[in-house]
Design a protein around this motif. Structure first.
Motif, PDB file in Angstrom:
ATOM      1  N   ASN A   1       0.813  -1.221   0.000  1.00 34.52           N
ATOM      2  CA  ASN A   1       0.000   0.000   0.000  1.00 34.52           C
ATOM      3  C   ASN A   1       0.846   1.270   0.000  1.00 34.52           C
ATOM      4  N   ARG A   2       2.151   1.126   0.106  1.00 40.12           N
ATOM      5  CA  ARG A   2       3.038   2.297   0.141  1.00 40.12           C
ATOM      6  C   ARG A   2       3.363   2.735  -1.284  1.00 40.12           C
ATOM      7  N   ILE A   3       3.217   4.035  -1.536  1.00 39.34           N
ATOM      8  CA  ILE A   3       3.468   4.595  -2.863  1.00 39.34           C
ATOM      9  C   ILE A   3       4.615   5.583  -2.759  1.00 39.34           C
ATOM     10  N   PHE A   4       5.605   5.451  -3.650  1.00 41.95           N
ATOM     11  CA  PHE A   4       6.782   6.317  -3.675  1.00 41.95           C
ATOM     12  C   PHE A   4       6.818   7.062  -5.004  1.00 41.95           C
ATOM     13  N   GLN A   5       6.632   8.369  -4.951  1.00 40.77           N
ATOM     14  CA  GLN A   5       6.701   9.204  -6.146  1.00 40.77           C
ATOM     15  C   GLN A   5       8.170   9.540  -6.405  1.00 40.77           C
ATOM     16  N   ILE A   6       8.661   9.261  -7.594  1.00 40.69           N
ATOM     17  CA  ILE A   6      10.070   9.497  -7.919  1.00 40.69           C
ATOM     18  C   ILE A   6      10.305  10.988  -8.142  1.00 40.69           C
ATOM     19  N   LEU A   7      11.259  11.543  -7.397  1.00 41.64           N
ATOM     20  CA  LEU A   7      11.611  12.962  -7.521  1.00 41.64           C
ATOM     21  C   LEU A   7      12.849  13.139  -8.396  1.00 41.64           C
ATOM     22  N   THR A   8      13.900  12.383  -8.112  1.00 40.43           N
ATOM     23  CA  THR A   8      15.137  12.468  -8.891  1.00 40.43           C
ATOM     24  C   THR A   8      15.716  11.076  -9.104  1.00 40.43           C
ATOM     25  N   LEU A   9      16.529  10.948 -10.154  1.00 38.98           N
ATOM     26  CA  LEU A   9      17.210   9.705 -10.497  1.00 38.98           C
ATOM     27  C   LEU A   9      18.663  10.031 -10.819  1.00 38.98           C
ATOM     28  N   HIS A  10      19.577   9.195 -10.361  1.00 43.01           N
ATOM     29  CA  HIS A  10      20.963   9.382 -10.796  1.00 43.01           C
ATOM     30  C   HIS A  10      21.772   8.096 -10.631  1.00 43.01           C
ATOM     31  N   ASP A  11      22.813   8.006 -11.418  1.00 40.73           N
ATOM     32  CA  ASP A  11      23.776   6.918 -11.360  1.00 40.73           C
ATOM     33  C   ASP A  11      24.862   7.380 -10.382  1.00 40.73           C
ATOM     34  N   PRO A  12      24.977   6.770  -9.198  1.00 40.94           N
ATOM     35  CA  PRO A  12      25.852   7.327  -8.157  1.00 40.94           C
ATOM     36  C   PRO A  12      27.335   7.383  -8.516  1.00 40.94           C
ATOM     37  N   ASP A  13      27.822   6.470  -9.351  1.00 41.21           N
ATOM     38  CA  ASP A  13      29.236   6.510  -9.713  1.00 41.21           C
ATOM     39  C   ASP A  13      29.455   6.485 -11.227  1.00 41.21           C
ATOM     40  N   GLU A  14      28.390   6.723 -11.979  1.00 41.17           N
ATOM     41  CA  GLU A  14      28.429   6.780 -13.443  1.00 41.17           C
ATOM     42  C   GLU A  14      29.003   5.516 -14.066  1.00 41.17           C
ATOM     43  N   SER A  15      28.746   4.372 -13.405  1.00 46.23           N
ATOM     44  CA  SER A  15      29.240   3.101 -13.932  1.00 46.23           C
ATOM     45  C   SER A  15      28.157   2.335 -14.689  1.00 46.23           C
ATOM     46  N   GLY A  16      26.900   2.779 -14.594  1.00 43.96           N
ATOM     47  CA  GLY A  16      25.806   2.095 -15.259  1.00 43.96           C
ATOM     48  C   GLY A  16      25.343   0.833 -14.554  1.00 43.96           C
ATOM     49  N   ARG A  17      25.765   0.653 -13.281  1.00 45.31           N
ATOM     50  CA  ARG A  17      25.382  -0.546 -12.544  1.00 45.31           C
ATOM     51  C   ARG A  17      24.151  -0.336 -11.675  1.00 45.31           C
ATOM     52  N   TYR A  18      24.051   0.827 -11.056  1.00 44.87           N
ATOM     53  CA  TYR A  18      22.975   1.085 -10.100  1.00 44.87           C
ATOM     54  C   TYR A  18      22.289   2.416 -10.408  1.00 44.87           C
ATOM     55  N   LEU A  19      21.075   2.541  -9.891  1.00 43.23           N
ATOM     56  CA  LEU A  19      20.289   3.759 -10.025  1.00 43.23           C
ATOM     57  C   LEU A  19      19.809   4.128  -8.627  1.00 43.23           C
ATOM     58  N   VAL A  20      20.001   5.371  -8.239  1.00 43.76           N
ATOM     59  CA  VAL A  20      19.536   5.848  -6.945  1.00 43.76           C
ATOM     60  C   VAL A  20      18.412   6.843  -7.196  1.00 43.76           C
ATOM     61  N   CYS A  21      17.273   6.593  -6.562  1.00 45.50           N
ATOM     62  CA  CYS A  21      16.100   7.449  -6.709  1.00 45.50           C
ATOM     63  C   CYS A  21      15.824   8.132  -5.375  1.00 45.50           C
ATOM     64  N   ARG A  22      15.602   9.433  -5.423  1.00 44.35           N
ATOM     65  CA  ARG A  22      15.089  10.135  -4.247  1.00 44.35           C
ATOM     66  C   ARG A  22      13.589  10.190  -4.463  1.00 44.35           C
ATOM     67  N   VAL A  23      12.840   9.715  -3.463  1.00 38.59           N
ATOM     68  CA  VAL A  23      11.391   9.597  -3.618  1.00 38.59           C
ATOM     69  C   VAL A  23      10.669  10.255  -2.444  1.00 38.59           C
ATOM     70  N   ARG A  24       9.416  10.597  -2.680  1.00 35.28           N
ATOM     71  CA  ARG A  24       8.536  11.100  -1.645  1.00 35.28           C
ATOM     72  C   ARG A  24       7.446  10.055  -1.441  1.00 35.28           C
ATOM     73  N   GLU A  25       7.310   9.598  -0.190  1.00 35.61           N
ATOM     74  CA  GLU A  25       6.243   8.643   0.085  1.00 35.61           C
ATOM     75  C   GLU A  25       4.932   9.381   0.254  1.00 35.61           C
ATOM     76  N   GLU A  26       3.927   8.931  -0.455  1.00 33.25           N
ATOM     77  CA  GLU A  26       2.608   9.537  -0.342  1.00 33.25           C
ATOM     78  C   GLU A  26       1.966   9.011   0.920  1.00 33.25           C
ATOM     79  N   VAL A  27       1.939   9.828   1.960  1.00 33.47           N
ATOM     80  CA  VAL A  27       1.390   9.428   3.258  1.00 33.47           C
ATOM     81  C   VAL A  27      -0.127   9.590   3.203  1.00 33.47           C
ATOM     82  N   GLN A  28      -0.815   8.509   3.534  1.00 32.34           N
ATOM     83  CA  GLN A  28      -2.277   8.545   3.453  1.00 32.34           C
ATOM     84  C   GLN A  28      -2.915   8.586   4.812  1.00 32.34           C
TER      85      GLN A  28
END
Length: 111
Positions: free
Chosen positions: A84-111
């Motif tokens: 039931n938890r919803i996370f709206q994606i605010l930003t996306l970035h590759d933390p070390d520019e290696s193309g292995r991982y993606l880090v998302c900063r999200v806002r949880e929609e509190v109901q």
């Protein structure tokens, strides 16, 4: 840039990736329906919790950092869901520019 070590064993939470589908209802109003386009494994870390003001109304807000394996098709128009938890994606970035991982900063929609 040095390679960042991210323990893949910490990607232990299953999330659904959803994208919006826009349609018109019978009255001509825009309706948004969310469609699951995939599941992925991620690490969800709380960052901050507080209050966001919208006019004079206080809205509870929680932000998180979600780390997942790289997917180039994810955009900030999408969202992540865990039950039931919803996370709206605010930003996306590759933390070390290696193309292995993606880090998302999200806002949880509190109901």
């Amino acid at each position: 840039m040095p390679t960042l070590f991210i323990d893949p064993g910490r990607l232990s939470q299953e999330l659904s990736l959803e994208e919006p589908r826009y349609d018109m209802d019978d009255a001509g109003s825009l309706v948004v329906a969310w469609t699951e386009i995939g599941t992925l494994w991620a690490q969800v870390e709380p960052i901050d919790a507080g209050v966001r003001w919208l006019g004079e109304q206080a809205l509870p807000e929680a932000t998180h950092r979600i780390t997942l394996r790289m997917r180039r098709d994810i955009t900030s128009a999408m969202r992540l869901r865990k039950g039931n938890r919803i996370f709206q994606i605010l930003t996306l970035h590759d933390p070390d520019e290696s193309g292995r991982y993606l880090v998302c900063r999200v806002r949880e929609e509190v109901q």
